[in-house]
Design a protein around this motif. Structure first.
Motif, short mmCIF file in Angstrom:
data_model
loop_
_atom_site.label_atom_id
_atom_site.label_comp_id
_atom_site.label_asym_id
_atom_site.label_seq_id
_atom_site.Cartn_x
_atom_site.Cartn_y
_atom_site.Cartn_z
N GLY A 199 0.79 -1.21 0.00
CA GLY A 199 0.00 0.00 0.00
C GLY A 199 0.82 1.27 0.00
N GLY A 200 2.11 1.13 0.20
CA GLY A 200 2.99 2.29 0.24
C GLY A 200 3.42 2.77 -1.12
N SER A 201 4.32 3.75 -1.12
CA SER A 201 4.78 4.38 -2.35
C SER A 201 6.30 4.47 -2.37
N LEU A 202 6.82 4.46 -3.59
CA LEU A 202 8.25 4.71 -3.83
C LEU A 202 8.37 5.47 -5.13
N ARG A 203 9.45 6.24 -5.23
CA ARG A 203 9.73 6.95 -6.49
C ARG A 203 11.14 6.58 -6.93
N LEU A 204 11.22 6.00 -8.12
CA LEU A 204 12.51 5.66 -8.71
C LEU A 204 12.95 6.76 -9.67
N SER A 205 14.25 6.97 -9.70
CA SER A 205 14.83 7.92 -10.65
C SER A 205 15.93 7.24 -11.44
N CYS A 206 16.14 7.70 -12.65
CA CYS A 206 17.21 7.17 -13.49
C CYS A 206 17.78 8.31 -14.30
N ALA A 207 19.07 8.57 -14.10
CA ALA A 207 19.73 9.67 -14.79
C ALA A 207 20.72 9.14 -15.81
N VAL A 265 13.43 -3.29 -5.36
CA VAL A 265 12.21 -2.86 -4.68
C VAL A 265 11.61 -4.07 -3.99
N THR A 266 11.41 -3.96 -2.69
CA THR A 266 10.82 -5.04 -1.91
C THR A 266 9.57 -4.52 -1.22
N VAL A 267 8.44 -5.16 -1.49
CA VAL A 267 7.17 -4.78 -0.88
C VAL A 267 6.78 -5.88 0.09
N SER A 268 6.86 -5.57 1.37
CA SER A 268 6.62 -6.59 2.38
C SER A 268 6.26 -5.94 3.71
N SER A 269 5.43 -6.63 4.46
CA SER A 269 5.10 -6.14 5.79
C SER A 269 6.01 -6.76 6.84
N THR A 302 16.61 12.57 -17.32
CA THR A 302 16.18 11.72 -16.21
C THR A 302 14.76 11.22 -16.44
N VAL A 303 14.55 9.96 -16.11
CA VAL A 303 13.21 9.37 -16.14
C VAL A 303 12.85 8.94 -14.73
N TYR A 304 11.58 9.06 -14.40
CA TYR A 304 11.09 8.75 -13.06
C TYR A 304 10.00 7.70 -13.14
N LEU A 305 9.83 6.99 -12.04
CA LEU A 305 8.70 6.06 -11.91
C LEU A 305 8.11 6.25 -10.52
N GLN A 306 6.93 6.84 -10.47
CA GLN A 306 6.22 6.99 -9.21
C GLN A 306 5.34 5.76 -9.03
N MET A 307 5.56 5.03 -7.95
CA MET A 307 4.85 3.78 -7.70
C MET A 307 3.99 3.94 -6.46
N ASN A 308 2.69 3.86 -6.63
CA ASN A 308 1.74 3.97 -5.52
C ASN A 308 0.99 2.66 -5.35
#
Length: 121
Positions: free
Chosen positions: A15-23, A117-121, A77-83
């Protein structure tokens, strides 16, 4: 030598969010499409999202409505906003870009080394 460097991965709860960046850096004449792929253990690398130079995005069905890809051409730069992240989003995320390094060159695909990226409780 052109290269791509990712940042922003990590551990997040479902349920959380992360933002990846790539330059992109190095000797670059032009950058065409940029995007993100991912590879989970035991699975093939798959497309997550791509974006054209003009900003038109394309998403995998599994991330539509949750992920947003964007780019800043001036910053290369390219970004990926993950919600609304899910455990099945856990993977190594790779940045990809088609780059031309000289004025009369043909260009080729470049890949970053990946960010976990690890999504875990």
């Amino acid at each position: 030598q052109a290269q791509l460097v990712e940042s922003g991965g990590g551990l997040v709860q479902p349920g959380g969010s992360l933002r990846l960046s790539c330059a992109a850096s190095g000797r670059i004449f032009s950058i065409n499409d940029m995007g993100w792929y991912r590879q989970a253990p035991g699975k093939e690398r798959e497309l997550v999202a791509r974006i054209t130079t003009g900003g038109a995005p394309n998403y995998a069905d599994s991330v539509k409505g949750r992920f947003t890809v964007s780019r800043d051409n001036a910053k290369k730069t390219v970004y990926l906003q993950m919600n609304s992240l899910k455990p099945e989003d856990s993977a190594v995320y790779y940045c990809n870009a088609f780059m031309v390094t000289t004025r009369f060159g043909d260009g080729r695909d470049y890949w970053g080394k990946g960010t976990l990226v690890t999504v875990s409780s």
